[in-house]
Scaffold this motif. Sequence first.
Motif, PDB file in Angstrom:
ATOM      1  N   THR A 194       0.752  -1.298  -0.093  1.00  0.00           N
ATOM      2  CA  THR A 194       0.013   0.089  -0.128  1.00  0.00           C
ATOM      3  C   THR A 194       0.966   1.324   0.020  1.00  0.00           C
ATOM      4  OG1 THR A 194      -1.643  -1.341   1.194  1.00  0.00           O
ATOM      5  CG2 THR A 194      -1.844   1.184   1.119  1.00  0.00           C
ATOM      6  N   LEU A 195       1.915   1.487   0.838  1.00  0.00           N
ATOM      7  CA  LEU A 195       2.531   2.333   0.951  1.00  0.00           C
ATOM      8  C   LEU A 195       3.394   2.691  -0.401  1.00  0.00           C
ATOM      9  CD1 LEU A 195       4.985   3.310   3.999  1.00  0.00           C
ATOM     10  CD2 LEU A 195       5.394   3.925   1.707  1.00  0.00           C
ATOM     11  N   PRO A 196       4.121   1.820  -0.955  1.00  0.00           N
ATOM     12  CA  PRO A 196       4.859   1.989  -2.074  1.00  0.00           C
ATOM     13  C   PRO A 196       3.737   2.389  -3.448  1.00  0.00           C
ATOM     14  CG  PRO A 196       5.184  -0.094  -1.664  1.00  0.00           C
ATOM     15  CD  PRO A 196       4.695   0.655  -0.484  1.00  0.00           C
ATOM     16  N   MET A 197       2.593   1.810  -3.328  1.00  0.00           N
ATOM     17  CA  MET A 197       1.920   1.992  -4.523  1.00  0.00           C
ATOM     18  C   MET A 197       1.197   3.691  -4.210  1.00  0.00           C
ATOM     19  SD  MET A 197      -0.220  -1.438  -5.325  1.00  0.00           S
ATOM     20  CE  MET A 197      -1.302  -0.414  -6.674  1.00  0.00           C
ATOM     21  N   MET A 198       1.004   3.679  -2.913  1.00  0.00           N
ATOM     22  CA  MET A 198       0.335   5.300  -3.008  1.00  0.00           C
ATOM     23  C   MET A 198       1.428   6.305  -3.034  1.00  0.00           C
ATOM     24  SD  MET A 198      -2.391   4.897   0.186  1.00  0.00           S
ATOM     25  CE  MET A 198      -3.140   6.605  -0.355  1.00  0.00           C
ATOM     26  N   ALA A 199       2.566   6.004  -2.836  1.00  0.00           N
ATOM     27  CA  ALA A 199       3.809   6.789  -3.183  1.00  0.00           C
ATOM     28  C   ALA A 199       3.886   7.046  -4.871  1.00  0.00           C
ATOM     29  CB  ALA A 199       5.149   6.470  -2.622  1.00  0.00           C
ATOM     30  N   LEU A 200       3.492   5.995  -5.323  1.00  0.00           N
ATOM     31  CA  LEU A 200       3.435   6.252  -7.026  1.00  0.00           C
ATOM     32  C   LEU A 200       2.201   7.112  -7.358  1.00  0.00           C
ATOM     33  CD1 LEU A 200       4.304   2.625  -8.174  1.00  0.00           C
ATOM     34  CD2 LEU A 200       5.554   4.677  -8.802  1.00  0.00           C
ATOM     35  N   GLY A 201       1.129   7.033  -6.708  1.00  0.00           N
ATOM     36  CA  GLY A 201      -0.018   7.851  -6.881  1.00  0.00           C
ATOM     37  C   GLY A 201      -1.119   7.126  -6.865  1.00  0.00           C
ATOM     38  N   ALA A 202      -1.195   5.871  -6.253  1.00  0.00           N
ATOM     39  CA  ALA A 202      -2.463   5.003  -5.982  1.00  0.00           C
ATOM     40  C   ALA A 202      -3.270   5.725  -4.881  1.00  0.00           C
ATOM     41  CB  ALA A 202      -2.175   3.623  -5.560  1.00  0.00           C
ATOM     42  N   ALA A 203      -4.923   5.532  -5.258  1.00  0.00           N
ATOM     43  CA  ALA A 203      -5.680   6.378  -4.519  1.00  0.00           C
ATOM     44  C   ALA A 203      -5.910   5.496  -3.115  1.00  0.00           C
ATOM     45  CB  ALA A 203      -7.217   6.035  -5.277  1.00  0.00           C
ATOM     46  N   GLY A 204      -5.491   4.395  -2.721  1.00  0.00           N
ATOM     47  CA  GLY A 204      -5.403   3.889  -1.472  1.00  0.00           C
ATOM     48  C   GLY A 204      -5.480   2.133  -1.605  1.00  0.00           C
ATOM     49  N   ILE A 205      -6.055   1.531  -0.724  1.00  0.00           N
ATOM     50  CA  ILE A 205      -5.991   0.117  -0.569  1.00  0.00           C
ATOM     51  C   ILE A 205      -7.499  -0.240  -0.304  1.00  0.00           C
ATOM     52  CG2 ILE A 205      -5.502   0.793   1.872  1.00  0.00           C
ATOM     53  CD1 ILE A 205      -4.570  -2.480   0.171  1.00  0.00           C
ATOM     54  N   ILE A 206      -7.580  -1.557  -0.912  1.00  0.00           N
ATOM     55  CA  ILE A 206      -8.865  -2.251  -0.440  1.00  0.00           C
ATOM     56  C   ILE A 206      -8.292  -3.380   0.263  1.00  0.00           C
ATOM     57  CG2 ILE A 206     -10.716  -3.903  -1.054  1.00  0.00           C
ATOM     58  CD1 ILE A 206     -11.306  -2.232  -3.620  1.00  0.00           C
ATOM     59  N   SER A 207      -8.284  -3.433   1.700  1.00  0.00           N
ATOM     60  CA  SER A 207      -7.401  -4.189   2.685  1.00  0.00           C
ATOM     61  C   SER A 207      -8.233  -5.495   3.178  1.00  0.00           C
ATOM     62  CB  SER A 207      -7.102  -3.237   4.021  1.00  0.00           C
ATOM     63  OG  SER A 207      -6.545  -4.099   4.822  1.00  0.00           O
ATOM     64  N   VAL A 208      -7.394  -6.307   3.560  1.00  0.00           N
ATOM     65  CA  VAL A 208      -7.775  -7.501   4.129  1.00  0.00           C
ATOM     66  C   VAL A 208      -7.583  -7.354   5.785  1.00  0.00           C
ATOM     67  CG1 VAL A 208      -7.156  -9.823   4.561  1.00  0.00           C
ATOM     68  CG2 VAL A 208      -7.439  -9.119   2.277  1.00  0.00           C
ATOM     69  N   ILE A 209      -6.553  -7.104   6.134  1.00  0.00           N
ATOM     70  CA  ILE A 209      -5.895  -6.829   7.950  1.00  0.00           C
ATOM     71  C   ILE A 209      -6.809  -5.773   8.277  1.00  0.00           C
ATOM     72  CG2 ILE A 209      -3.860  -5.188   7.271  1.00  0.00           C
ATOM     73  CD1 ILE A 209      -4.522  -8.190   9.950  1.00  0.00           C
ATOM     74  N   GLY A 210      -7.331  -5.087   7.477  1.00  0.00           N
ATOM     75  CA  GLY A 210      -8.321  -3.961   7.739  1.00  0.00           C
ATOM     76  C   GLY A 210      -9.376  -4.344   8.535  1.00  0.00           C
ATOM     77  N   ASN A 211      -9.807  -5.474   8.217  1.00  0.00           N
ATOM     78  CA  ASN A 211     -10.981  -6.282   8.967  1.00  0.00           C
ATOM     79  C   ASN A 211     -10.721  -6.058  10.455  1.00  0.00           C
ATOM     80  OD1 ASN A 211     -13.018  -7.999   7.299  1.00  0.00           O
ATOM     81  ND2 ASN A 211     -11.196  -8.171   6.196  1.00  0.00           N
ATOM     82  N   ALA A 212      -9.282  -6.565  10.892  1.00  0.00           N
ATOM     83  CA  ALA A 212      -9.038  -6.485  12.288  1.00  0.00           C
ATOM     84  C   ALA A 212      -8.499  -5.418  12.826  1.00  0.00           C
ATOM     85  CB  ALA A 212      -8.099  -7.597  12.271  1.00  0.00           C
ATOM     86  N   TYR A 213      -7.842  -4.550  11.999  1.00  0.00           N
ATOM     87  CA  TYR A 213      -7.150  -3.180  12.445  1.00  0.00           C
ATOM     88  C   TYR A 213      -7.392  -2.244  11.406  1.00  0.00           C
ATOM     89  CZ  TYR A 213      -4.633  -6.578  15.443  1.00  0.00           C
ATOM     90  OH  TYR A 213      -4.177  -7.427  16.280  1.00  0.00           O
ATOM     91  N   PRO A 214      -8.792  -1.765  11.467  1.00  0.00           N
ATOM     92  CA  PRO A 214      -9.176  -0.790  10.616  1.00  0.00           C
ATOM     93  C   PRO A 214      -8.559   0.607  10.898  1.00  0.00           C
ATOM     94  CG  PRO A 214     -10.752  -1.234  11.938  1.00  0.00           C
ATOM     95  CD  PRO A 214      -9.804  -2.367  12.297  1.00  0.00           C
TER      96      PRO A 214
END
Length: 293
Positions: A194-214
């Motif tokens: 997520t971090l390096p992709m957003m550094a390239l300009g990605a809009a964000g993340i559709i996360s798995v671990i976010g289920n537990a640690y949103p």
Amino acid sequence: MNELQGAGVALVTPFNADGSIDYESLGNLIDLQIDGGMNYLVSLGTTGETATLTSEERKQVWVFTVKHVAGRIPLVAGIGGNSTQEIVKQISEFDIAGYCAILSVSPYYNKPTQEGIYQHYKAIAEASKLPIILYNVPGRTGSHVSAATTLRLAKEFNNIVATKEASGSFAQFSEIMRDKPAEFALISGDDPVTLPMMALGAAGIISVIGNAYPAKVAKLAGYCTAGDYLQARIVHNELLKITDLCFVEGNPAGVKYILKQLGVIQSDYVRLPLVPVGSITQAAIETEIKNLR
């Protein structure tokens, strides 16, 4: 598509010990996401074990999710598969009330050519009343949506608005970012990048671990959006080990065990052919949960 900026989460589908859907736990999970600052939710993506749900169960989950969310946060519905005709039918019949977009995984098992993938998404785009998010995950589908095909779709269909990229190829990410239409969004499909992709300009993340640690995932995406990569790296590093443990015995078995240990869901039951994580992974997860408190 401002709704697709920042942190989204691919919700698990909690089950009772007898294998039925646990709607009480699903409600708890949804509330945890909203309270944790998630920007949007994806109902019935891959992490939701959608392939093992009946058509009636899928409808019930979508309806419950809309009612429980009650407009508090944008919703995306996962509708994808390897029969174009069937997916077009599902999308045409889908009750769009409460949903802002559809996430559709590229066709799996069939191994279509790039032209076949293009024609598949063309048929979906022409049938859908909602914007479409492409989903490229070669590790699951057995085929790859090339950057050229992604860009062709993005430029030819105004309602194809984003791609969730889980190819692991930064050459592909970079090509998409360089040549995409301005309004088309690149979204990370893998938590660790997520971090390096957003550094390239990605809009964000559709996360798995976010289920537990949103809250942590929302902070990570927020720091990246603000260009505060020092703080983003701190959160990124905190999440690395627990994220790795999510996938060591397959998704969503790992994150379901975490959610059970955190008291969010009652059972870590997964439907066959998936099985719960084993004792070694359980012990490692329990140790890392303590480290994160």
